[in-house]
Structures are given as structure tokens and as C-alpha cells.
Design an enzyme around this catalytic site. Structure first.
Site, short mmCIF file in Angstrom:
data_model
loop_
_atom_site.label_atom_id
_atom_site.label_comp_id
_atom_site.label_asym_id
_atom_site.label_seq_id
_atom_site.Cartn_x
_atom_site.Cartn_y
_atom_site.Cartn_z
N ARG A 184 3.08 -8.66 15.86
CA ARG A 184 3.72 -7.49 15.25
C ARG A 184 4.80 -6.88 16.16
O ARG A 184 5.56 -6.02 15.71
CB ARG A 184 2.66 -6.42 14.96
CG ARG A 184 1.80 -6.69 13.76
CD ARG A 184 1.94 -5.61 12.71
NE ARG A 184 1.47 -4.33 13.14
CZ ARG A 184 0.26 -3.84 12.89
NH1 ARG A 184 -0.60 -4.54 12.21
NH2 ARG A 184 -0.08 -2.64 13.30
N ASP B 132 3.83 -9.75 6.99
CA ASP B 132 3.06 -10.64 6.11
C ASP B 132 3.92 -11.31 5.03
O ASP B 132 3.52 -12.33 4.46
CB ASP B 132 1.93 -9.86 5.41
CG ASP B 132 0.98 -9.21 6.41
OD1 ASP B 132 0.96 -9.65 7.57
OD2 ASP B 132 0.27 -8.27 6.01
N GLY C 154 0.83 -1.21 0.00
CA GLY C 154 0.00 0.00 0.00
C GLY C 154 0.86 1.25 0.00
O GLY C 154 0.60 2.22 -0.73
N ARG D 161 -6.80 -31.75 24.26
CA ARG D 161 -7.66 -30.77 23.60
C ARG D 161 -7.17 -30.45 22.19
O ARG D 161 -6.01 -30.70 21.86
CB ARG D 161 -7.63 -29.45 24.38
CG ARG D 161 -8.63 -29.38 25.50
CD ARG D 161 -8.44 -28.10 26.25
NE ARG D 161 -9.48 -27.90 27.24
CZ ARG D 161 -9.44 -26.96 28.17
NH1 ARG D 161 -8.41 -26.15 28.25
NH2 ARG D 161 -10.43 -26.83 29.02
N GLY E 128 -1.52 -12.16 8.68
CA GLY E 128 -0.93 -12.26 7.34
C GLY E 128 -1.76 -11.58 6.28
O GLY E 128 -1.49 -11.71 5.09
O1 F6P Z 1 0.09 -6.01 7.47
C1 F6P Z 1 0.38 -6.37 8.78
C2 F6P Z 1 -0.88 -6.76 9.52
O2 F6P Z 1 -0.51 -7.08 10.84
C3 F6P Z 1 -1.68 -7.90 8.89
O3 F6P Z 1 -1.14 -9.15 9.16
C4 F6P Z 1 -3.03 -7.67 9.49
O4 F6P Z 1 -4.04 -8.18 8.68
C5 F6P Z 1 -3.12 -6.17 9.58
O5 F6P Z 1 -1.77 -5.68 9.56
C6 F6P Z 1 -3.79 -5.64 10.82
O6 F6P Z 1 -3.88 -4.27 10.70
P1 F6P Z 1 -4.28 -3.29 11.88
O7 F6P Z 1 -3.12 -3.23 12.84
O8 F6P Z 1 -4.51 -1.99 11.20
O9 F6P Z 1 -5.48 -3.87 12.53
#
Ligand code: F6P
Length: 319
Positions: A252, A127, A103, A162, A170
Site C-alpha cells: 500500500r 485492489d 465502501g 526452495r 486485494g
Molecule cells: O483495500 C485495500 C486493502 O489493502 C486490501 O487489499 C486489504 O484486504 C485491506 O485493504 C487491508 O485493510 P487494513 O489496512 O484495514 O488492514
């Protein structure tokens, strides 16, 4: 020459290491580094600062981004891009290093087509879905964070007879889920890139259960949207008490691994060298088929990297 760095989109471990190297190396080359806070939002609002040593001291090992990031909707509008350019001009900034994903690169391809600014993108997203590069900053750390979480889930799953269904981040890519399933020996892996054959999985697991299997670990990529469905199917068809864990944003964060720090070093130095020595077109630093290289931003932006066939083949052997 004034050069600036900013983070855009989802943050990822290794951003700070790249920011630090950008500042230190640019100073070493006798040029002036700038920091842009809050990503493209900060660029629009003029949150730009000449970098000093103390801005980047002691940050290399920290996750996240000390200059923060943003997902900017305003940057889609020309008037705000013009405002962003005016802010760069005010500081005499001629080049930008952008840590981000697809993006951000699309936004930059448009921006530098409209205004005389040179841009180098550094692929940064957990990702690992950026076209034209086999690696993006943050991926190795995220894989290790997921592995650590799965090792812990395995402890409780195996102590309690379980099933655990774990949702992995991702976006639309199954990369993190596939590699984590392979590394953690999951019984089930559901990703957007591969059809999940429920009847085959059921047959295999029923056989294993009859031979003594006492827990199940299922990984589901968030992009499939099938986490709850898989959990209900395991409960109903395999008769295991089932818990769902959504790993979420812990994926993250965290201290960047040595590999991410090394990659941040390489990418940042390449970006600075390119901007100072050959600023002819706008590029992205990549690591592709074992080599560092630069690719034109238009070649990389607006596409998504497919999951490599070798990983799909490994998943076939996991079944
Ligand atoms: O692009 C990184 C990511 O952590 C993706 O894995 C996830 O879908 C998205 O960002 C989540 O975004 P946000 O932090 O804006 O909810």
C-alpha cells in the site's frame, strides 16, 4: 464555491498527487479548497481546514495521504451523517471530492441522497475492484512494488532450491495476484476468480522438476485464504522446502509511479470541473475502455468489478 477533499478507506499511492492537483487547480479557477483530515471520521468531528499552499507543497511524490484516511463505522449512523453535513455547512462547503473505493462510494451515495451535498468520487484502491472503471489510483504503484518484491524473492528462491508461497493483497479480488503472476512468471497462481486445479498443477510441476526445475514461486491472493494450505501441499507433494511470505502493507505504500501521478492529475481535474460546471448529480470519475468518463455514483457503488476475462485467459496460458 467551497469544495473539499477527503480520503476514505485504504490509502493508496497517488492520493497526495490528487490532493495537490485538487487544491492547485481549484485555486487557479478562483475557488476555495478545503481539506478534511482523517476521512469520514474527521468529517464527523469537524477536522476541516481551508487549504493553503504549504499544506500541499512537496507532497506530489509521496505515498500515503497527508490528510490521512479512516474506515468510519460511525458514518453508518444517520446522526453522525447529519453531524457531518452540519460541519460542511458551517464552512460553506457545497461539494466533496472523495478518494476511496466501493465502501466509500456506497456511504457517499447514501449521504448525498439525504443532504444537499454534491459528491465526486475518485476511484482509489490498490485492489482495482471498483465497478465501472478499469483503473483505480494506486494500482500501478502496487503492481510495481509487488514485482520488485517478487524479483528479490526469486533471487533467494533460485539460490536455495526452495519454493516460496507469496500472499498478495486485494481483499476479495485476484487482480493484483493475477497480474503479478503473469509479470513475474510465477509457477502457481491461486485467485478467487479461477478454480485452482491442484492435480493438474502437481502433474505439470512434477514433470518440470524431473526436467531440472529447482525453485517454485506460488502467488496466492489473500481473498482465497489458502496460503498455508498451498505451502503444505508443495512441501508434501512436490518435496520442496517451502517458505511463506505475506507481502502485507508494503503493497500500500511507496512513491507513486508516473502513471499514478498522471491518472491522479486527470481524475482531480475532471472532479473539480464537474463540481464547478455541472453539479447536477453525484458521480465517479472513471477510466473505462481507454476513455475518461463520469458515471453516476449509484451505477458504480455496491458492485464489484469482475477480473477481466483476458487476464484469466493469460493465466490459462501460464499453466
Ligand atoms: O483495500 C485495500 C486493502 O489493502 C486490501 O487489499 C486489504 O484486504 C485491506 O485493504 C487491508 O485493510 P487494513 O489496512 O484495514 O488492514
Amino acid at each position: 464555491m467551497g469544495l473539499a477533499i477527503l480520503c476514505s478507506g485504504g490509502d493508496a499511492p497517488g492520493m497526495n498527487a490528487a490532493i495537490k492537483k485538487f487544491v492547485d487547480y481549484l485555486q487557479k479557477r478562483g475557488e476555495t479548497p478545503y481539506l478534511i483530515y482523517d476521512g469520514l471520521e474527521g468529517l464527523i468531528d469537524g477536522r476541516i481546514k481551508k487549504a493553503a499552499h504549504e499544506d500541499v507543497a512537496g507532497i506530489l511524490h509521496r505515498g500515503g495521504s497527508v490528510i490521512r484516511s479512516s474506515r468510519s463505522k460511525r458514518f453508518y449512523e444517520y446522526a453522525y451523517r447529519q453531524q457531518a453535513y452540519t460541519n460542511l455547512k458551517k464552512h460553506g462547503i457545497e461539494g466533496l471530492v472523495v478518494l476511496g473505493g466501493d465502501g466509500s462510494f456506497c456511504a457517499m451515495a447514501r449521504f448525498c441522497g439525504e443532504f444537499p451535498v454534491r459528491v465526486v468520487g475518485i476511484p482509489t484502491t490498490i485492489d482495482n475492484d471498483i465497478y465501472g472503471t478499469d483503473y483505480a489510483l494506486g494500482v500501478d504503484t502496487a503492481l510495481n512494488t509487488i514485482r520488485d518484491a517478487l524479483d528479490k524473492i526469486y533471487d533467494t528462491a533460485s539460490s536455495f532450491n526452495r519454493a516460496f508461497v507469496v500472499e498478495v493483497m486485494g481483499h476479495q479480488s485476484g487482480y493484483l495476484t493475477a497480474l503479478s503472476a503473469i509479470a513475474s512468471g510465477a509457477e502457481i497462481c491461486v485467485i478467487p476468480e479461477k478454480e485452482f486445479q491442484i492435480s493438474l498443477a502437481q502433474e505439470r510441476l512434477k514433470k518440470e522438476i524431473s526436467q531440472g526445475r529447482r525453485y517454485i514461486l506460488a502467488l496466492v491472493a489473500e481473498g482465497t485464504g489458502r496460503t498455508e494450505e498451498i505451502a503444505r501441499w508443495i512441501e508434501k507433494s512436490l518435496h520442496f522446502e517451502t517458505r511463506v511470505t505475506i507481502l502485507g502493507h508494503i503493497q500500500r505504500g511507496g512513491v507513486p509511479t508516473s502513471y499514478d501521478r498522471m491518472m491522479a492529475f486527470e481524475f482531480a481535474v475532471m472532479a473539480v470541473d464537474y463540481l464547478l460546471d455541472h453539479p447536477t448529480s453525484n458521480v465517479v470519475t472513471v477510466f473505462y475502455e481507454g476513455q475518461f468518463a463520469l458515471k453516476k455514483i449509484e451505477e458504480v457503488a455496491n458492485k464489484r468489478a469482475p477480473l477481466q476475462q483476458k487476464y484469466i485467459a493469460m493465466l490459462d496460458r501460464l499453466d
